[in-house]
Design a protein around this motif. Structure first.
Motif, PDB file in Angstrom:
ATOM      1  N   LEU A 300       0.831  -1.203   0.000  1.00 58.57           N
ATOM      2  CA  LEU A 300       0.000   0.000   0.000  1.00 58.57           C
ATOM      3  C   LEU A 300       0.872   1.263   0.000  1.00 58.57           C
ATOM      4  O   LEU A 300       0.568   2.234  -0.691  1.00 58.57           O
ATOM      5  N   LEU A 301       1.946   1.218   0.781  1.00 58.66           N
ATOM      6  CA  LEU A 301       2.854   2.366   0.837  1.00 58.66           C
ATOM      7  C   LEU A 301       3.497   2.600  -0.524  1.00 58.66           C
ATOM      8  O   LEU A 301       3.566   3.743  -1.003  1.00 58.66           O
ATOM      9  N   ASP A 302       3.950   1.541  -1.169  1.00 62.01           N
ATOM     10  CA  ASP A 302       4.568   1.678  -2.489  1.00 62.01           C
ATOM     11  C   ASP A 302       3.557   2.194  -3.519  1.00 62.01           C
ATOM     12  O   ASP A 302       3.901   2.999  -4.396  1.00 62.01           O
ATOM     13  N   THR A 303       2.314   1.725  -3.397  1.00 58.22           N
ATOM     14  CA  THR A 303       1.262   2.196  -4.303  1.00 58.22           C
ATOM     15  C   THR A 303       1.037   3.687  -4.133  1.00 58.22           C
ATOM     16  O   THR A 303       0.937   4.436  -5.118  1.00 58.22           O
ATOM     17  N   TYR A 304       0.980   4.144  -2.872  1.00 61.52           N
ATOM     18  CA  TYR A 304       0.728   5.567  -2.668  1.00 61.52           C
ATOM     19  C   TYR A 304       1.942   6.424  -3.034  1.00 61.52           C
ATOM     20  O   TYR A 304       1.793   7.583  -3.418  1.00 61.52           O
ATOM     21  N   LYS A 305       3.124   5.850  -2.921  1.00 62.20           N
ATOM     22  CA  LYS A 305       4.308   6.590  -3.383  1.00 62.20           C
ATOM     23  C   LYS A 305       4.214   6.885  -4.872  1.00 62.20           C
ATOM     24  O   LYS A 305       4.670   7.933  -5.339  1.00 62.20           O
ATOM     25  N   HIS A 306       3.629   5.952  -5.631  1.00 64.10           N
ATOM     26  CA  HIS A 306       3.440   6.202  -7.061  1.00 64.10           C
ATOM     27  C   HIS A 306       2.515   7.402  -7.267  1.00 64.10           C
ATOM     28  O   HIS A 306       2.794   8.284  -8.093  1.00 64.10           O
ATOM     29  N   ILE A 307       1.409   7.443  -6.522  1.00 59.93           N
ATOM     30  CA  ILE A 307       0.502   8.587  -6.624  1.00 59.93           C
ATOM     31  C   ILE A 307       1.222   9.862  -6.205  1.00 59.93           C
ATOM     32  O   ILE A 307       1.101  10.915  -6.848  1.00 59.93           O
ATOM     33  N   ARG A 308       1.991   9.785  -5.137  1.00 57.24           N
ATOM     34  CA  ARG A 308       2.662  10.960  -4.567  1.00 57.24           C
ATOM     35  C   ARG A 308       3.672  11.568  -5.545  1.00 57.24           C
ATOM     36  O   ARG A 308       3.759  12.791  -5.682  1.00 57.24           O
ATOM     37  N   TYR A 309       4.428  10.712  -6.225  1.00 57.64           N
ATOM     38  CA  TYR A 309       5.519  11.224  -7.055  1.00 57.64           C
ATOM     39  C   TYR A 309       5.211  11.239  -8.552  1.00 57.64           C
ATOM     40  O   TYR A 309       5.796  12.035  -9.284  1.00 57.64           O
ATOM     41  N   TYR A 310       4.305  10.370  -8.998  1.00 64.81           N
ATOM     42  CA  TYR A 310       4.038  10.278 -10.432  1.00 64.81           C
ATOM     43  C   TYR A 310       2.575  10.506 -10.795  1.00 64.81           C
ATOM     44  O   TYR A 310       2.239  10.578 -11.978  1.00 64.81           O
ATOM     45  N   GLY A 311       1.714  10.602  -9.787  1.00 66.34           N
ATOM     46  CA  GLY A 311       0.287  10.701 -10.071  1.00 66.34           C
ATOM     47  C   GLY A 311      -0.109  12.009 -10.727  1.00 66.34           C
ATOM     48  O   GLY A 311       0.468  13.061 -10.450  1.00 66.34           O
ATOM     49  N   HIS A 312      -1.113  11.935 -11.593  1.00 62.79           N
ATOM     50  CA  HIS A 312      -1.675  13.141 -12.207  1.00 62.79           C
ATOM     51  C   HIS A 312      -2.655  13.754 -11.212  1.00 62.79           C
ATOM     52  O   HIS A 312      -3.734  13.207 -10.971  1.00 62.79           O
ATOM     53  N   THR A 313      -2.312  14.878 -10.639  1.00 66.98           N
ATOM     54  CA  THR A 313      -3.187  15.502  -9.635  1.00 66.98           C
ATOM     55  C   THR A 313      -3.664  16.886 -10.077  1.00 66.98           C
ATOM     56  O   THR A 313      -4.302  17.596  -9.298  1.00 66.98           O
ATOM     57  N   ASN A 314      -3.361  17.256 -11.302  1.00 65.72           N
ATOM     58  CA  ASN A 314      -3.836  18.525 -11.865  1.00 65.72           C
ATOM     59  C   ASN A 314      -4.526  18.221 -13.197  1.00 65.72           C
ATOM     60  O   ASN A 314      -3.883  18.069 -14.222  1.00 65.72           O
ATOM     61  N   PHE A 315      -5.847  18.137 -13.156  1.00 64.16           N
ATOM     62  CA  PHE A 315      -6.575  17.783 -14.374  1.00 64.16           C
ATOM     63  C   PHE A 315      -8.046  18.136 -14.212  1.00 64.16           C
ATOM     64  O   PHE A 315      -8.527  18.434 -13.114  1.00 64.16           O
ATOM     65  N   GLU A 316      -8.753  18.087 -15.330  1.00 60.13           N
ATOM     66  CA  GLU A 316     -10.216  18.179 -15.328  1.00 60.13           C
ATOM     67  C   GLU A 316     -10.755  16.950 -16.036  1.00 60.13           C
ATOM     68  O   GLU A 316     -10.269  16.570 -17.100  1.00 60.13           O
ATOM     69  N   THR A 317     -11.739  16.308 -15.437  1.00 61.76           N
ATOM     70  CA  THR A 317     -12.365  15.148 -16.054  1.00 61.76           C
ATOM     71  C   THR A 317     -13.878  15.355 -16.060  1.00 61.76           C
ATOM     72  O   THR A 317     -14.375  16.402 -15.616  1.00 61.76           O
ATOM     73  N   TYR A 318     -14.617  14.365 -16.535  1.00 60.75           N
ATOM     74  CA  TYR A 318     -16.063  14.575 -16.671  1.00 60.75           C
ATOM     75  C   TYR A 318     -16.827  13.251 -16.680  1.00 60.75           C
ATOM     76  O   TYR A 318     -16.309  12.208 -17.079  1.00 60.75           O
ATOM     77  N   ALA A 319     -18.048  13.326 -16.212  1.00 60.88           N
ATOM     78  CA  ALA A 319     -19.050  12.281 -16.389  1.00 60.88           C
ATOM     79  C   ALA A 319     -20.061  12.804 -17.398  1.00 60.88           C
ATOM     80  O   ALA A 319     -20.166  14.018 -17.612  1.00 60.88           O
ATOM     81  N   ILE A 320     -20.807  11.906 -18.027  1.00 65.11           N
ATOM     82  CA  ILE A 320     -21.862  12.324 -18.956  1.00 65.11           C
ATOM     83  C   ILE A 320     -23.166  11.625 -18.593  1.00 65.11           C
ATOM     84  O   ILE A 320     -23.187  10.421 -18.305  1.00 65.11           O
ATOM     85  N   ILE A 321     -24.242  12.403 -18.588  1.00 70.94           N
ATOM     86  CA  ILE A 321     -25.583  11.875 -18.323  1.00 70.94           C
ATOM     87  C   ILE A 321     -26.367  11.860 -19.630  1.00 70.94           C
ATOM     88  O   ILE A 321     -26.557  12.904 -20.261  1.00 70.94           O
ATOM     89  N   TYR A 322     -26.779  10.668 -20.040  1.00 77.14           N
ATOM     90  CA  TYR A 322     -27.631  10.503 -21.227  1.00 77.14           C
ATOM     91  C   TYR A 322     -29.033  10.154 -20.751  1.00 77.14           C
ATOM     92  O   TYR A 322     -29.250   9.063 -20.202  1.00 77.14           O
ATOM     93  N   ASN A 323     -29.951  11.044 -20.948  1.00 79.70           N
ATOM     94  CA  ASN A 323     -31.341  10.774 -20.591  1.00 79.70           C
ATOM     95  C   ASN A 323     -32.096  10.243 -21.801  1.00 79.70           C
ATOM     96  O   ASN A 323     -32.127  10.882 -22.860  1.00 79.70           O
ATOM     97  N   PHE A 324     -32.681   9.070 -21.629  1.00 83.39           N
ATOM     98  CA  PHE A 324     -33.536   8.478 -22.643  1.00 83.39           C
ATOM     99  C   PHE A 324     -34.965   8.479 -22.112  1.00 83.39           C
ATOM    100  O   PHE A 324     -35.207   8.743 -20.930  1.00 83.39           O
ATOM    101  N   GLU A 325     -35.889   8.181 -22.990  1.00 82.40           N
ATOM    102  CA  GLU A 325     -37.295   8.200 -22.595  1.00 82.40           C
ATOM    103  C   GLU A 325     -37.572   7.197 -21.472  1.00 82.40           C
ATOM    104  O   GLU A 325     -38.284   7.509 -20.516  1.00 82.40           O
ATOM    105  N   ASP A 326     -36.975   6.003 -21.566  1.00 84.38           N
ATOM    106  CA  ASP A 326     -37.299   4.934 -20.624  1.00 84.38           C
ATOM    107  C   ASP A 326     -36.206   4.649 -19.589  1.00 84.38           C
ATOM    108  O   ASP A 326     -36.437   3.878 -18.652  1.00 84.38           O
ATOM    109  N   PHE A 327     -35.031   5.211 -19.763  1.00 83.49           N
ATOM    110  CA  PHE A 327     -33.904   4.934 -18.868  1.00 83.49           C
ATOM    111  C   PHE A 327     -32.863   6.022 -19.045  1.00 83.49           C
ATOM    112  O   PHE A 327     -33.044   6.955 -19.846  1.00 83.49           O
TER     113      PHE A 327
END
Length: 398
Positions: A300-327
């Motif tokens: 777990l420590l090694d995994t978080y070190k990857h986030i700490r030193y190499y992780g992308h922490t400056n970005f914009e992302t998005y979800a999309i909502i598709y509304n259909f008649e029945d779902f």
């Protein structure tokens, strides 16, 4: 409604670096990796790739090519990954120094466009059914505790031509990872077997995507990590399709499309929440005396070190909502835990299909009460509470 479907192979070169666990190199192919496309009314695409994840900028590039060649709007293209851990390295999000083959991405891009082209050519008049199944207990489970909940539902958008299944889109909520890091054979893992078992029953290969699967897997339920075990589990899952718990004729009538944006912008070296999590796992690792558990904590420590030193922490992302008649369909750009997925899926009485690892990949999204307790928090670029905020914004738009 006119619907077409096409599938193309996207196998990498043998010897490529593999992504999903510690880096290792492939020694052969067990089964084919593919890109699948469903084209609906010549103006909407659902695409699934047998890759671990899809970086947003790669998705954008492919969508531009699709737009140029077929005049289909990027917002009408849903692209997602099946998250196999037995495929090639395709991102710089999970490995410190990844070996990404740009020629392979060129191949994936070309094959995706070709699959879209063939799907459009193959289109036939179709009707649409929405089916719901439920897998039995013990096939997969919440992977952090057997007592925690998980999503057992599988949904199918089934397209029929003259009462015969012409195309199918399956949506299930589990990591498809039966094979572990010792495996060096390229494979679509559990998803590949589900497709093959479905074909035995219905005569076609379905297109498959994932739902709220971040804390669900076969960790507690698989008997071993082997291709024989994949066959056993894949057959059990498809057996659940024999008796749907719901089946309805529905209309593919899109009424609205709305993007929900989320900004992430922090320095993990100076941010207080990031440092709190870092100190927590360091202390936990030092204070663990048992050898096996200490190795787990060190992981777990090694995994978080990857986030700490190499992780992308400056970005914009998005979800999309598709509304259909029945779902409705909601896409999400990463791996969403059950509790957050449940908030979206059960917000109101309208059936909501949640497609994760879609259009972008930003790692795990963990709810605030559980943040820091399990592995997923240490492989997340989202800080504590950030995923909750994102999901809240999505819900407000439903």
């Amino acid at each position: 409604m006119k619907v077409g479907c096409a599938i193309k192979k996207i196998n990498p070169e043998v010897g490529c670096q593999m992504e999903g666990y510690a880096p290792r190199n492939s020694t052969g192919n067990h089964d084919d990796l593919t890109v699948s496309a469903i084209a609906i009314n010549n103006d909407f695409l659902i695409i699934s790739m047998d890759l671990i994840a899809l970086p947003g900028y790669r998705v954008d590039r492919i969508k531009r090519k699709i737009q140029e060649k077929f005049s289909i709007s990027p917002e009408h293209v849903i692209m997602s990954a099946i998250h196999t851990h037995s495929g090639p390295t395709v991102t710089d999000l999970l490995i410190d120094h990844p070996e990404i083959d740009e020629n392979y991405w060129t191949k994936v891009s070309k094959k995706t466009v070709k699959s879209v082209e063939e799907a459009l050519i193959n289109a036939k008049e179709s009707t649409l059914q929405l089916l719901q199944y439920q897998v039995e207990e013990g096939i997969y489970s919440n992977r952090n505790s057997r007592t925690l909940p998980y999503n057992r539902n599988i949904y199918e958008l089934r397209f029929l031509n003259k009462s015969k299944i012409f195309a199918s889109y399956l949506l299930l909520a589990t990591h498809p990872t039966v094979m572990n890091m010792k495996n060096t054979l390229i494979s679509a893992d559990l998803i590949g077997e589900i497709r093959e078992e479905y074909k035995k029953v219905n005569g076609i290969l379905p297109v498959v995507a994932l739902s709220d699967c971040a804390d669900t897997s076969t960790r507690f339920t698989r008997q071993e990590s082997s291709f024989a075990e994949i066959k056993r589990l894949g057959k059990k899952i498809v057996n659940a399709f024999a008796v749907p718990i719901a089946k309805n004729e529905i209309n593919w009538k899109l009424t609205s499309v709305e993007a929900v944006k989320q900004r992430c912008d922090y320095n993990p070296i100076t941010n207080l929440k990031a440092n709190e999590l870092y100190r927590k796992i360091i202390a936990r690792t030092k204070n663990t005396k048992d050898k096996i558990n200490r190795e787990i904590q060190q992981g777990l420590l090694d995994t978080y070190k990857h986030i700490r030193y190499y992780g992308h922490t400056n970005f914009e992302t998005y979800a999309i909502i598709y509304n259909f008649e029945d779902f409705r369909i909601v896409t999400y750009p990463g791996e969403l835990v059950y509790k957050l997925g449940e908030l979206i899926r059960n917000h109101d009485s309208k059936l909501t299909l949640l497609i994760t690892l879609s259009n972008d990949y930003r790692g795990y999204s963990v709810d605030e009460p559980e943040f820091g307790d399990y592995f997923e928090s240490y492989n997340s670029v989202f800080l504590k509470g950030m995923a909750d905020s994102f999901v809240k914004k999505i819900i407000q738009k439903l």
